[in-house]
Design a protein around this motif. Sequence first.
Motif, short mmCIF file in Angstrom:
data_model
loop_
_atom_site.label_atom_id
_atom_site.label_comp_id
_atom_site.label_asym_id
_atom_site.label_seq_id
_atom_site.Cartn_x
_atom_site.Cartn_y
_atom_site.Cartn_z
N GLN A 165 0.83 -1.21 0.00
CA GLN A 165 0.00 0.00 0.00
C GLN A 165 0.87 1.26 0.00
O GLN A 165 0.59 2.22 -0.71
CB GLN A 165 -0.95 0.01 1.20
N TYR A 193 2.16 1.93 -3.46
CA TYR A 193 1.14 2.54 -4.33
C TYR A 193 0.92 4.01 -4.00
O TYR A 193 0.73 4.84 -4.89
CB TYR A 193 -0.17 1.77 -4.27
N VAL A 194 0.95 4.35 -2.72
CA VAL A 194 0.81 5.74 -2.30
C VAL A 194 1.98 6.56 -2.87
O VAL A 194 1.78 7.65 -3.41
CB VAL A 194 0.72 5.87 -0.77
N ARG A 249 3.89 5.83 -5.49
CA ARG A 249 3.73 5.92 -6.95
C ARG A 249 2.71 6.99 -7.34
O ARG A 249 2.96 7.82 -8.21
CB ARG A 249 3.30 4.57 -7.52
N ASP A 250 1.57 6.97 -6.68
CA ASP A 250 0.51 7.92 -7.03
C ASP A 250 0.92 9.35 -6.70
O ASP A 250 0.62 10.28 -7.47
CB ASP A 250 -0.79 7.55 -6.31
N ALA A 251 1.61 9.54 -5.58
CA ALA A 251 2.05 10.89 -5.21
C ALA A 251 3.08 11.41 -6.22
O ALA A 251 2.99 12.57 -6.66
CB ALA A 251 2.63 10.89 -3.80
N ALA A 297 3.40 10.48 -9.30
CA ALA A 297 2.71 10.72 -10.58
C ALA A 297 1.98 12.05 -10.56
O ALA A 297 1.86 12.71 -11.60
CB ALA A 297 1.75 9.57 -10.87
N ARG A 298 1.50 12.48 -9.42
CA ARG A 298 0.84 13.78 -9.33
C ARG A 298 1.86 14.91 -9.38
O ARG A 298 1.60 15.97 -9.95
CB ARG A 298 0.02 13.88 -8.04
N PRO A 355 3.74 14.43 -13.59
CA PRO A 355 2.92 13.58 -14.47
C PRO A 355 3.38 13.50 -15.91
O PRO A 355 3.01 12.56 -16.61
CB PRO A 355 1.54 14.26 -14.39
#
Length: 148
Positions: A126, A129-130, A132-134, A136-137, A140
Amino acid sequence: MQNSDAMALSAALLAAAGGLTQRIHEGVAARGFADLRPAHGFAFARLAPGGASVTELAAHLGVTKQAASQLVDEVVRKGYAERRPHPGDARARLVVLTERGRACTRAAEEVAAEVVGEWAELLGEQGLYVLRDALARIAPYGPVRPAW
């Protein structure tokens, strides 16, 4: 966030990126591709999907066309890429990876997966994934390129 905290975060991000680049480079070399530099890997990332012109590669790497052309000459000479007629521009040549270049790219993907697996052990699935998503924001768009 204080300036010192911002600098600590900047240093951590740069260290993570630099460490990942170094680990991929070392892993690729250990898998039989010791005649390459990390800059070649950044070029292969652009060439892998279907090739690119020297101009497109230069833009991806953030270098001059002359520097990109020299890099292409080198990877062609080493058997990692070849020049083909460009399907959309009779004046240009398309640089594409050979089977050796694709094998090198697969080796880099394997090493990257190993490193990210280690990160997952530290952060948990988890947490990974957090992260990765951060990231990517934050970043981007844009090519991943070497810091010259």
